[in-house]
Enzyme design. Structure first.
Site, PDB file in Angstrom:
ATOM      1  N   ASN A   1     -26.038  12.366 -39.672  1.00 42.63           N
ATOM      2  CA  ASN A   1     -25.467  11.281 -40.488  1.00 42.63           C
ATOM      3  C   ASN A   1     -26.270   9.984 -40.428  1.00 42.63           C
ATOM      4  O   ASN A   1     -26.251   9.205 -41.367  1.00 42.63           O
ATOM      5  CB  ASN A   1     -23.980  11.061 -40.163  1.00 42.63           C
ATOM      6  CG  ASN A   1     -23.747  10.578 -38.759  1.00 42.63           C
ATOM      7  OD1 ASN A   1     -24.605  10.731 -37.887  1.00 42.63           O
ATOM      8  ND2 ASN A   1     -22.593  10.010 -38.518  1.00 42.63           N
TER       9      ASN A   1
ATOM     10  N   LYS B   1     -34.130  17.013 -30.310  1.00 41.12           N
ATOM     11  CA  LYS B   1     -33.756  18.098 -31.220  1.00 41.12           C
ATOM     12  C   LYS B   1     -32.896  17.492 -32.330  1.00 41.12           C
ATOM     13  O   LYS B   1     -31.738  17.157 -32.124  1.00 41.12           O
ATOM     14  CB  LYS B   1     -32.949  19.193 -30.500  1.00 41.12           C
ATOM     15  CG  LYS B   1     -32.736  20.406 -31.406  1.00 41.12           C
ATOM     16  CD  LYS B   1     -31.398  21.076 -31.241  1.00 41.12           C
ATOM     17  CE  LYS B   1     -30.308  20.683 -32.168  1.00 41.12           C
ATOM     18  NZ  LYS B   1     -30.501  20.820 -33.611  1.00 41.12           N
TER      19      LYS B   1
ATOM     20  N   GLU C   1     -30.241  20.314 -38.047  1.00 46.25           N
ATOM     21  CA  GLU C   1     -30.879  21.210 -39.011  1.00 46.25           C
ATOM     22  C   GLU C   1     -31.029  20.543 -40.383  1.00 46.25           C
ATOM     23  O   GLU C   1     -32.054  20.695 -41.045  1.00 46.25           O
ATOM     24  CB  GLU C   1     -30.039  22.483 -39.182  1.00 46.25           C
ATOM     25  CG  GLU C   1     -30.641  23.437 -40.201  1.00 46.25           C
ATOM     26  CD  GLU C   1     -29.646  24.495 -40.689  1.00 46.25           C
ATOM     27  OE1 GLU C   1     -29.882  25.675 -40.438  1.00 46.25           O
ATOM     28  OE2 GLU C   1     -28.638  24.117 -41.312  1.00 46.25           O
TER      29      GLU C   1
ATOM     30  N   THR D   1     -19.246  20.024 -29.577  1.00 45.90           N
ATOM     31  CA  THR D   1     -20.588  20.323 -29.060  1.00 45.90           C
ATOM     32  C   THR D   1     -20.831  19.554 -27.763  1.00 45.90           C
ATOM     33  O   THR D   1     -21.424  20.085 -26.816  1.00 45.90           O
ATOM     34  CB  THR D   1     -21.666  19.950 -30.107  1.00 45.90           C
ATOM     35  OG1 THR D   1     -21.361  20.609 -31.328  1.00 45.90           O
ATOM     36  CG2 THR D   1     -23.048  20.357 -29.651  1.00 45.90           C
ATOM     37  N   GLY D   2     -20.350  18.320 -27.718  1.00 44.20           N
ATOM     38  CA  GLY D   2     -20.511  17.517 -26.498  1.00 44.20           C
ATOM     39  C   GLY D   2     -19.953  18.236 -25.273  1.00 44.20           C
ATOM     40  O   GLY D   2     -20.558  18.211 -24.194  1.00 44.20           O
TER      41      GLY D   2
ATOM     42  N   GLU E   1     -22.175  10.414 -27.121  1.00 47.36           N
ATOM     43  CA  GLU E   1     -21.604   9.622 -28.228  1.00 47.36           C
ATOM     44  C   GLU E   1     -20.935  10.611 -29.163  1.00 47.36           C
ATOM     45  O   GLU E   1     -21.605  11.283 -29.952  1.00 47.36           O
ATOM     46  CB  GLU E   1     -22.721   8.858 -28.953  1.00 47.36           C
ATOM     47  CG  GLU E   1     -23.392   7.797 -28.105  1.00 47.36           C
ATOM     48  CD  GLU E   1     -22.495   6.609 -27.809  1.00 47.36           C
ATOM     49  OE1 GLU E   1     -21.466   6.447 -28.491  1.00 47.36           O
ATOM     50  OE2 GLU E   1     -22.814   5.852 -26.884  1.00 47.36           O
TER      51      GLU E   1
ATOM     52  N   CYS F   1     -19.364   7.908 -37.585  1.00 47.61           N
ATOM     53  CA  CYS F   1     -18.405   8.112 -36.492  1.00 47.61           C
ATOM     54  C   CYS F   1     -17.471   6.921 -36.337  1.00 47.61           C
ATOM     55  O   CYS F   1     -16.396   7.050 -35.776  1.00 47.61           O
ATOM     56  CB  CYS F   1     -19.151   8.362 -35.197  1.00 47.61           C
ATOM     57  SG  CYS F   1     -20.345   7.077 -34.871  1.00 47.61           S
TER      58      CYS F   1
ATOM     59  N   GLU G   1     -24.699   2.653 -25.785  1.00 47.76           N
ATOM     60  CA  GLU G   1     -26.045   2.586 -26.355  1.00 47.76           C
ATOM     61  C   GLU G   1     -26.279   1.201 -26.958  1.00 47.76           C
ATOM     62  O   GLU G   1     -25.327   0.488 -27.295  1.00 47.76           O
ATOM     63  CB  GLU G   1     -26.220   3.673 -27.421  1.00 47.76           C
ATOM     64  CG  GLU G   1     -26.138   5.045 -26.804  1.00 47.76           C
ATOM     65  CD  GLU G   1     -26.603   6.165 -27.722  1.00 47.76           C
ATOM     66  OE1 GLU G   1     -26.377   6.088 -28.936  1.00 47.76           O
ATOM     67  OE2 GLU G   1     -27.196   7.129 -27.204  1.00 47.76           O
TER      68      GLU G   1
HETATM   69  P1  NAP Z   1     -22.529  18.579 -34.283  1.00 46.20           P
HETATM   70  O1  NAP Z   1     -22.201  19.795 -35.025  1.00 46.20           O
HETATM   71  O2  NAP Z   1     -22.009  18.424 -32.895  1.00 46.20           O
HETATM   72  O3  NAP Z   1     -24.126  18.463 -34.326  1.00 46.20           O
HETATM   73  C1  NAP Z   1     -24.812  17.442 -33.664  1.00 46.20           C
HETATM   74  C2  NAP Z   1     -26.114  17.996 -33.122  1.00 46.20           C
HETATM   75  O4  NAP Z   1     -25.844  18.999 -32.141  1.00 46.20           O
HETATM   76  C3  NAP Z   1     -26.979  18.678 -34.188  1.00 46.20           C
HETATM   77  O5  NAP Z   1     -28.339  18.473 -33.875  1.00 46.20           O
HETATM   78  C4  NAP Z   1     -26.612  20.142 -34.001  1.00 46.20           C
HETATM   79  O6  NAP Z   1     -27.582  21.031 -34.491  1.00 46.20           O
HETATM   80  C5  NAP Z   1     -26.519  20.197 -32.498  1.00 46.20           C
HETATM   81  N1  NAP Z   1     -25.791  21.345 -31.973  1.00 46.20           N
HETATM   82  C6  NAP Z   1     -24.742  21.994 -32.518  1.00 46.20           C
HETATM   83  N2  NAP Z   1     -24.349  22.996 -31.690  1.00 46.20           N
HETATM   84  C7  NAP Z   1     -25.165  22.952 -30.608  1.00 46.20           C
HETATM   85  C8  NAP Z   1     -25.258  23.694 -29.394  1.00 46.20           C
HETATM   86  N3  NAP Z   1     -24.424  24.693 -29.110  1.00 46.20           N
HETATM   87  N4  NAP Z   1     -26.218  23.363 -28.508  1.00 46.20           N
HETATM   88  C9  NAP Z   1     -27.052  22.347 -28.768  1.00 46.20           C
HETATM   89  N5  NAP Z   1     -27.025  21.603 -29.888  1.00 46.20           N
HETATM   90  C10 NAP Z   1     -26.075  21.894 -30.797  1.00 46.20           C
HETATM   91  O7  NAP Z   1     -22.047  17.264 -35.042  1.00 46.20           O
HETATM   92  P2  NAP Z   1     -22.148  16.978 -36.591  1.00 46.20           P
HETATM   93  O8  NAP Z   1     -20.958  17.558 -37.258  1.00 46.20           O
HETATM   94  O9  NAP Z   1     -23.468  17.330 -37.109  1.00 46.20           O
HETATM   95  O10 NAP Z   1     -22.038  15.380 -36.583  1.00 46.20           O
HETATM   96  C11 NAP Z   1     -20.869  14.716 -36.861  1.00 46.20           C
HETATM   97  C12 NAP Z   1     -20.144  14.331 -35.569  1.00 46.20           C
HETATM   98  O11 NAP Z   1     -20.959  13.412 -34.839  1.00 46.20           O
HETATM   99  C13 NAP Z   1     -18.856  13.610 -35.862  1.00 46.20           C
HETATM  100  O12 NAP Z   1     -17.857  14.062 -34.988  1.00 46.20           O
HETATM  101  C14 NAP Z   1     -19.201  12.150 -35.562  1.00 46.20           C
HETATM  102  O13 NAP Z   1     -18.095  11.363 -35.229  1.00 46.20           O
HETATM  103  C15 NAP Z   1     -20.178  12.298 -34.448  1.00 46.20           C
HETATM  104  N6  NAP Z   1     -21.029  11.116 -34.329  1.00 46.20           N
HETATM  105  C16 NAP Z   1     -20.822  10.293 -33.262  1.00 46.20           C
HETATM  106  C17 NAP Z   1     -21.578   9.152 -33.146  1.00 46.20           C
HETATM  107  C18 NAP Z   1     -21.367   8.215 -31.984  1.00 46.20           C
HETATM  108  O14 NAP Z   1     -22.214   7.359 -31.770  1.00 46.20           O
HETATM  109  N7  NAP Z   1     -20.291   8.355 -31.217  1.00 46.20           N
HETATM  110  C19 NAP Z   1     -22.548   8.846 -34.081  1.00 46.20           C
HETATM  111  C20 NAP Z   1     -22.742   9.713 -35.171  1.00 46.20           C
HETATM  112  C21 NAP Z   1     -21.961  10.853 -35.268  1.00 46.20           C
HETATM  113  P3  NAP Z   1     -27.399  21.661 -35.975  1.00 46.20           P
HETATM  114  O15 NAP Z   1     -27.461  20.538 -36.921  1.00 46.20           O
HETATM  115  O16 NAP Z   1     -28.569  22.566 -36.116  1.00 46.20           O
HETATM  116  O17 NAP Z   1     -26.091  22.351 -35.991  1.00 46.20           O
END
Ligand code: NAP
Length: 506
Positions: free
Chosen positions: A176, A199, A202, A259-260, A277, A311, A486
């Site tokens: 995002n 990393k 995708e 994922t976290g 985060e 987020c 951060e």
């Molecule tokens: P996500 O599915 O958790 O993906 C984030 C990253 O993790 C991507 O690079 C993803 O790769 C990778 N990933 C997914 N599964 C993994 C695994 N098993 N092992 C290692 N890496 C893995 O999150 P998203 O849906 O793309 O992003 C939206 C989320 O991010 C929302 O919940 C948002 O609130 C949160 N966010 C938080 C902040 C903050 O600062 N707190 C800022 C921005 C976004 P792929 O893309 O290849 O799946």
């Protein structure tokens, strides 16, 4: 002296033979960046990067796996031994150079973001400036890492506190903010003396690779900044390789809470440091005393930036009885007047596509669920005619706490409004989420402002303000929104270990 030893290898140019139309060939790269070189995936696998506005394939990027991760880890570990010794002033100068190159190339970097993420060019340029500012900020902070001298009760001893870089850091980022989520971490890590492997998501690897090209041009030494792109299919294996390896000292992640939690389990096994985060569910409370026009303007900005895919975007509006009807009416009018859906490259567009169809389906599901339980559509409420990844900016009233959009993060252009009576009721609804990233409220009552700011269970509060991010201010959440901060003067501590040194026999 160290800087001279660390001069990066002069690499052969790695420009693509054909670059997608309209994108800057000088910055578009399709391979991993490891140890200062462009590295092809060992099995020649690749994955497509898509334009979310049209669905068209932009290009194929190398699909890395554990083998490339291992190469990157070795490069980062080797570089750490010298980078940690580089005087802070020299690290600072290199980060500053990288910042300057980002600013010089901001239009081109923004085009890459709009192409792979879909956000309007104006927002993309804003992201690049925000992202670059983290490099600038941490180039300044690099020179302000101070230790301490402590007084101890023993006459013949003195105690010192040193701050030292934690080591190799794995950085995993979402789509995002394809650029800013990287620099917010990498700026702090490099300033502290750490080396990193990134990393990217995708959907948006091109921004991370463009940053690698500029890091190279800035003279960031080989192995200090590495990028390993991979497909969603390979993300679990790559994540495991990058988060369990003994060479890694820390994991810094931005993304979903789900994922976290997986990465936290990896960290637990070998007790690695973490920054997380994670997701949010920001409340936006409008009290009767609020200036309604200010509140409506803040609501629009906080909800619909990046088509609701941030987020810290408002996820639920809570509006007090006395001001409710006028707030809903004015917000509905402003949405229709100010928000223009379209391709992010077109002039005047404020709302690009969502990142993919799955994201649209989630908004659809939340709207459908709410309407079936009695919510009223004030505006929007369906997919946009422009294509499968577009959804109309939507305002729902008559929303209740049992609806899906109040239970889960929507991550899209949906503004649900709940009507409330008392301050206690609003704060209780706001705090009922198991996450706590940002929260906003509008009030002109000073006592109420103090009370509510202190009671909201979030890491960041906007009082009469809907956009609160700044590199100078600490970004992060409480509860299941994550661990650590951060940006700001606190951000660099996440990449430093404290070492106590006792001098005896004095
Ligand atoms: P996500 O599915 O958790 O993906 C984030 C990253 O993790 C991507 O690079 C993803 O790769 C990778 N990933 C997914 N599964 C993994 C695994 N098993 N092992 C290692 N890496 C893995 O999150 P998203 O849906 O793309 O992003 C939206 C989320 O991010 C929302 O919940 C948002 O609130 C949160 N966010 C938080 C902040 C903050 O600062 N707190 C800022 C921005 C976004 P792929 O893309 O290849 O799946």
């Amino acid at each position: 002296m160290f800087a001279r030893l660390l001069l990066p290898r002069i690499l052969p140019s790695h420009k693509l033979s054909s670059c997608p139309q309209g994108l800057p060939a000088s910055l578009v790269r399709s391979s991993a960046y490891v140890g200062g070189s462009w590295l092809r995936s060992s099995d020649s696998a690749s994955f497509p990067v898509l334009d979310p506005a049209t669905g068209a394939e932009l290009l194929q990027v190398d699909d890395c796996g554990p083998r490339e991760c291992r190469e990157a880890l070795k490069a980062a570990a080797a570089a750490f031994q010298t980078w940690r010794e580089v005087p802070a002033k020299e690290r600072s100068a290199l980060l500053r150079k990288w910042y300057e190159l980002m600013i010089q190339n901001k239009e081109d970097l923004a085009k890459i973001i709009t192409a792979e993420n879909g956000k309007p060019m104006k927002e993309a340029v804003g992201e690049i400036v925000y992202a670059a500012n983290f490099l600038e900020w941490f180039s300044e902070e690099a020179r302000r890492i101070y230790g301490d001298v402590l007084s101890v009760p023993m006459k013949d001893r003195r105690a010192l506190v040193l701050k030292q870089p934690v080591g190799v850091v794995t950085i995993i980022t979402p789509w995002n903010f394809p650029s800013a989520m990287i620099t917010r971490k990498v700026g702090a890590a490099l300033a502290a003396g750490c080396t990193v492997i990134v990393k990217p998501a995708e959907d948006t690897p091109l921004s991370a690779l463009a940053l690698a090209e500029l890091a190279h041009q800035a003279g960031i030494p080989a192995g200090v900044y590495n990028v390993v792109p991979c497909s969603r299919e390979k993300a679990p294996a790559v994540g495991k390789a990058l988060c369990t390896d003994p060479l890694v000292a820390k994991i810094s992640f931005t993304g979903s809470t789900a994922t976290g939690k997986i990465l936290l389990r990896y960290a637990a096994d070998s007790v690695k440091r973490v920054s997380m985060e994670l997701g949010g569910h920001a409340p936006f409370i409008v009290f009767d005393s609020a200036n309604v026009d200010q509140a409506v303007a803040g609501a629009l900005a906080s909800k619909f930036r990046n088509s609701g895919q941030t987020c810290v975007c408002t996820n639920k509006f809570l509006v007090q009885e006395g001001i409710h009807d006028i707030f809903v009416q004015k917000l509905s009018e402003l949405i229709k007047k100010e928000l223009h859906v379209g391709n992010g490259f077109e002039e005047g567009v404020t709302q690009g596509p969502l990142i993919n169809e799955k994201a649209v389906q989630k908004v659809e599901q939340h709207v459908g669920d709410a309407v079936s339980q009695g919510a009223r559509i004030e505006t929007g409420g369906k997919r946009h005619d422009l294509g499968k990844n577009f959804y109309e900016p939507t305002l729902l009233s008559n929303v209740t706490t049992n609806m899906l959009c109040i239970q889960e993060e929507t991550f899209g252009p949906l503004a649900p409004v709940i009507k409330f009576n008392t301050e206690e009721e609003a704060v209780a609804i706001a705090n009922s989420a198991n996450v706590g990233l940002a929260g906003y409220f509008y009030s002109q009552d000073p006592a109420q402002i103090w009370r509510v700011a202190e009671r909201l269970e979030v890491g960041m509060v906007g009082v009469n303000e809907g956009l609160i991010s700044a590199v100078e201010c600490p970004f992060g959440g409480v509860k299941q929104s994550g661990l650590g901060r951060e940006g700001s003067k606190y951000g660099i501590d996440e990449y430093l270990d404290i070492k106590y040194v006792c001098f005896g026999g004095l």
